[in-house]
Design an enzyme around this catalytic site. Structure first.
Site, PDB file in Angstrom:
ATOM      1  CE  LYS A 106       8.744 -19.640  28.177  1.00 38.37           C
ATOM      2  NZ  LYS A 106       9.084 -17.963  27.961  1.00 38.37           N
ATOM      3  CB  THR A 157      15.384  -6.363  25.655  1.00 39.29           C
ATOM      4  OG1 THR A 157      14.714  -6.198  25.180  1.00 39.29           O
ATOM      5  CG2 THR A 157      16.812  -7.849  24.948  1.00 39.29           C
ATOM      6  CD  GLU A 179       6.210  -8.823  15.714  1.00 39.64           C
ATOM      7  OE1 GLU A 179       6.789  -9.237  14.097  1.00 39.64           O
ATOM      8  OE2 GLU A 179       5.047  -8.348  14.548  1.00 39.64           O
ATOM      9  CD  GLU A 214       1.614  -8.866  26.783  1.00 35.91           C
ATOM     10  OE1 GLU A 214       0.544  -8.853  27.933  1.00 35.91           O
ATOM     11  OE2 GLU A 214       3.025  -8.265  27.013  1.00 35.91           O
ATOM     12  CG  PHE A 240      -2.571   4.486  22.370  1.00 40.31           C
ATOM     13  CD1 PHE A 240      -2.610   3.126  21.464  1.00 40.31           C
ATOM     14  CD2 PHE A 240      -1.224   4.863  23.076  1.00 40.31           C
ATOM     15  CE1 PHE A 240      -1.999   2.102  21.727  1.00 40.31           C
ATOM     16  CE2 PHE A 240      -0.499   3.483  23.331  1.00 40.31           C
ATOM     17  CZ  PHE A 240      -1.153   2.079  22.622  1.00 40.31           C
ATOM     18  CG  LEU A 241      -5.377  10.359  21.544  1.00 39.68           C
ATOM     19  CD1 LEU A 241      -6.943  11.691  20.111  1.00 39.68           C
ATOM     20  CD2 LEU A 241      -4.524  11.534  22.130  1.00 39.68           C
ATOM     21  CB  CYS A 296       6.284  -2.989  25.158  1.00 37.25           C
ATOM     22  SG  CYS A 296       6.269  -5.126  24.970  1.00 37.25           S
ATOM     23  CE  LYS A 327      10.801  -4.869  26.575  1.00 37.84           C
ATOM     24  NZ  LYS A 327      11.499  -4.310  25.500  1.00 37.84           N
TER      25      LYS A 327
HETATM   26  C1  UGA Z   1       2.870  -2.367  22.910  1.00 39.30           C
HETATM   27  C2  UGA Z   1       2.633  -1.671  21.399  1.00 39.30           C
HETATM   28  O1  UGA Z   1       1.461  -0.670  21.345  1.00 39.30           O
HETATM   29  C3  UGA Z   1       2.911  -2.415  20.287  1.00 39.30           C
HETATM   30  O2  UGA Z   1       3.305  -2.183  19.061  1.00 39.30           O
HETATM   31  C4  UGA Z   1       4.428  -3.085  20.244  1.00 39.30           C
HETATM   32  O3  UGA Z   1       4.715  -3.982  19.492  1.00 39.30           O
HETATM   33  C5  UGA Z   1       4.486  -3.740  22.358  1.00 39.30           C
HETATM   34  O4  UGA Z   1       4.687  -3.082  23.048  1.00 39.30           O
HETATM   35  C6  UGA Z   1       5.972  -4.275  22.046  1.00 39.30           C
HETATM   36  O5  UGA Z   1       7.029  -3.737  21.601  1.00 39.30           O
HETATM   37  O6  UGA Z   1       5.990  -5.209  21.871  1.00 39.30           O
HETATM   38  P1  UGA Z   1       1.770  -3.530  24.286  1.00 39.30           P
HETATM   39  O7  UGA Z   1       2.702  -3.723  25.660  1.00 39.30           O
HETATM   40  O8  UGA Z   1       0.919  -4.830  23.792  1.00 39.30           O
HETATM   41  O9  UGA Z   1       1.946  -3.230  22.996  1.00 39.30           O
HETATM   42  O10 UGA Z   1       0.810  -2.197  24.809  1.00 39.30           O
HETATM   43  P2  UGA Z   1      -0.411  -1.524  24.668  1.00 39.30           P
HETATM   44  O11 UGA Z   1      -1.517  -1.876  23.860  1.00 39.30           O
HETATM   45  O12 UGA Z   1       0.441  -0.216  23.490  1.00 39.30           O
HETATM   46  O13 UGA Z   1      -0.713  -0.844  26.029  1.00 39.30           O
HETATM   47  C7  UGA Z   1       0.334  -0.137  27.014  1.00 39.30           C
HETATM   48  C8  UGA Z   1      -0.549   0.813  27.677  1.00 39.30           C
HETATM   49  O14 UGA Z   1      -1.097   1.822  27.773  1.00 39.30           O
HETATM   50  C9  UGA Z   1      -1.274   0.107  28.431  1.00 39.30           C
HETATM   51  O15 UGA Z   1      -0.946   0.198  29.995  1.00 39.30           O
HETATM   52  C10 UGA Z   1      -2.965   0.769  28.317  1.00 39.30           C
HETATM   53  O16 UGA Z   1      -4.323   0.166  28.939  1.00 39.30           O
HETATM   54  C11 UGA Z   1      -2.442   1.836  27.682  1.00 39.30           C
HETATM   55  N1  UGA Z   1      -2.694   2.918  27.270  1.00 39.30           N
HETATM   56  C12 UGA Z   1      -3.002   2.652  25.840  1.00 39.30           C
HETATM   57  C13 UGA Z   1      -4.020   4.125  28.170  1.00 39.30           C
HETATM   58  O17 UGA Z   1      -3.626   4.192  28.361  1.00 39.30           O
HETATM   59  N2  UGA Z   1      -4.386   5.020  27.659  1.00 39.30           N
HETATM   60  C14 UGA Z   1      -4.632   4.638  25.698  1.00 39.30           C
HETATM   61  O18 UGA Z   1      -4.911   4.708  24.625  1.00 39.30           O
HETATM   62  C15 UGA Z   1      -3.986   3.312  24.839  1.00 39.30           C
END
Ligand code: UGA
Length: 427
Positions: free
Chosen positions: A39, A89, A146, A150, A244-245, A255, A258
């Site tokens: 990497k 982690t 943080e 993604e 998130f709805l 994330c 886990k």
């Molecule tokens: C998540 C958090 O949103 C970030 O704030 C955090 O920093 C990050 O984890 C981390 O801990 O590093 P991420 O893993 O990129 O970010 O993904 P999200 O955008 O949160 O989506 C998570 C899951 O929820 C996805 O599978 C997404 O499709 C799903 N989701 C999200 C839904 O099914 N419906 C929604 O309305 C929103």
């Protein structure tokens, strides 16, 4: 003029690499260290192993300007004024966070870091890890979680909605504060335990929100309501918020799964039954099963429910749109369940290269190939470009013109006009 710091970043994953590139962008001198030699060689050659908007330009530009260097030797951080720990982690035994990589880095850093260095933890770590690290290192350790998503990592870093600094000592907190002097956004100064818990609490709450809406979608189907209008109404209440709805095949990624597991484990260790969170996790498994049942129903129709030998086309495989990440992807969990019942799966994803090797799905580079002869076409990831597909042409290619939209991305009337029988979630 904000001061420029000599910063060490340990770990070149999503958080580490984004932090390193963005801190260089803020004018700091950054050394990023990772044990993965391949990497690091890639990064030195200007190749960025993850798909994030703006990241390749930042990595290339700041390397060229000498503000960002990559290496594999932690000893190179001997003169760092501030070291950020950005190590993975993952889930370990019993759901707890596996701190193997983290502890191994501490073991080396304790012999390397200068006596006036401050260490900040950006990794998501269980409550108490910062204080333990401070004892191992004999240095002040600040919790600075943080919150980047993604697909939006650089933008989230440079335009944070919060900067959390959990520290016992003012001098250490001030050093971390100086790192972000050029950034806007509210600061929250607290103790390390609260900062550590705040990160888990945020991700777990997001998971809870999605599980709630997924269960609500099921209820909508049972009572004949439309979940889009129900959550549209809810989201206009500031106390709830519209984000998130969106119902879907479940929450996934590297994330949320886990971190919910690890938070449940923390609660268990204290003897607490965090029942509402445990049920959000259980609801996520129920959601996968519900989606699979819906697909089975759509794809088999009069064939009596057996998926053995039935062709199904999948649109979207990543855990959400805008990423090439398949880790803990609900789409792949659905695919695995369908494959276990004997379905023959073809999948298309705009974020994935054709050569990617998937256990249960034959990857194709054209949605038409996923649709060809399929008994059902299933949309699993909310890539906006799916809205622009030629749905009439796709309907012609399928065997049965059934469309299961697991993200409620499409207009039911439009795809019905294109010839599809449409199934959404909760509408
Ligand atoms: C998540 C958090 O949103 C970030 O704030 C955090 O920093 C990050 O984890 C981390 O801990 O590093 P991420 O893993 O990129 O970010 O993904 P999200 O955008 O949160 O989506 C998570 C899951 O929820 C996805 O599978 C997404 O499709 C799903 N989701 C999200 C839904 O099914 N419906 C929604 O309305 C929103």
């Amino acid at each position: 003029m904000p001061e420029s710091l000599r910063v060490g970043v340990v770990g070149a994953g999503y958080v580490g690499l984004t932090s390193a590139a963005c801190l260089a962008e803020l004018g700091h001198a950054v050394s990023c260290v990772d044990v993965d030699e391949t990497k690091i060689a890639m990064l030195r050659a200007g190749e960025v192993p993850i798909s994030e908007p703006r990241l390749p330009e930042l990595v290339a530009g700041h390397q060229e300007a000498g503000r960002l260097t990559f290496g594999t030797d932690l000893a190179s951080l001997a003169d760092a004024e501030l070291v950020l720990l950005c190590l993975p982690t993952p889930t370990g035994r019993g759901g707890t966070a596996d701190l193997g990589a983290f502890d191994s880095a501490l073991g080396t850093l304790r012999h390397v870091l200068a006596p006036d260095c401050v260490v900040a933890i950006k990794s998501t770590v269980p409550v108490g890890t910062g204080d333990r690290a401070a004892r191992v290192l004999g240095l002040p350790v600040v919790s600075n979680p943080e919150f980047l998503r993604e697909g939006h990592a650089v933008a989230d870093f440079l335009h944070p909605d919060r900067i959390v600094i959990g520290a016992h000592e003012e001098r250490a907190a001030a050093r971390v504060e100086a790192l972000y002097a050029r950034l806007d956004g509210p600061r929250l100064r607290t103790d390390p335990a609260s900062a550590e818990l705040a990160k888990y609490a945020s991700n777990a709450f997001l998971a809870l929100k999605v599980s709630y809406v997924n269960e609500l979608a099921e209820l909508c189907e049972r009572v004949g309501a439309d979940v889009t209008d129900v959550v549209g109404t809810m989201g206009l209440d500031d106390r709830i918020g519209a984000a998130f709805l969106s119902p879907g095949p479940g929450w996934g990624g590297s994330c949320l799964p886990k971190d919910t597991r690890a938070l449940l484990h923390t609660a268990e260790e204290t003897g607490m039954d965090f029942a509402v969170l445990a049920d959000a996790v259980a609801a996520n498994a129920r959601q996968r099963d519900r989606v699979v049942a819906k697909i089975r129903h759509a794809a088999t129709g009069s064939r009596g429910g057996s998926l053995a030998g039935v062709r199904i086309g999948l649109l979207g495989l990543t855990f959400k749109a805008g990423t090439d990440d398949l880790r803990d992807s609900p789409a792949l969990a659905v695919a695995a369940a369908l494959a276990a019942e004997g379905a023959l799966l073809t999948g298309y994803d705009p974020g994935l290269a054709r050569g990617a090797d998937l256990a249960d799905v034959q990857l194709v580079d054209d949605p038409a190939l996923a649709a060809k002869d399929a008994a059902a076409l299933v949309l699993l990831t909310e890539w906006p470009q799916f809205r622009e597909l030629n749905w009439s042409q796709l309907a012609q290619l399928t065997e049965r013109a059934c469309l299961v939209d697991c993200r409620n991305l499409l207009h039911p009337a439009e795809v019905a006009d294109a010839g599809f029988t449409y199934w959404g979630l909760g509408r």
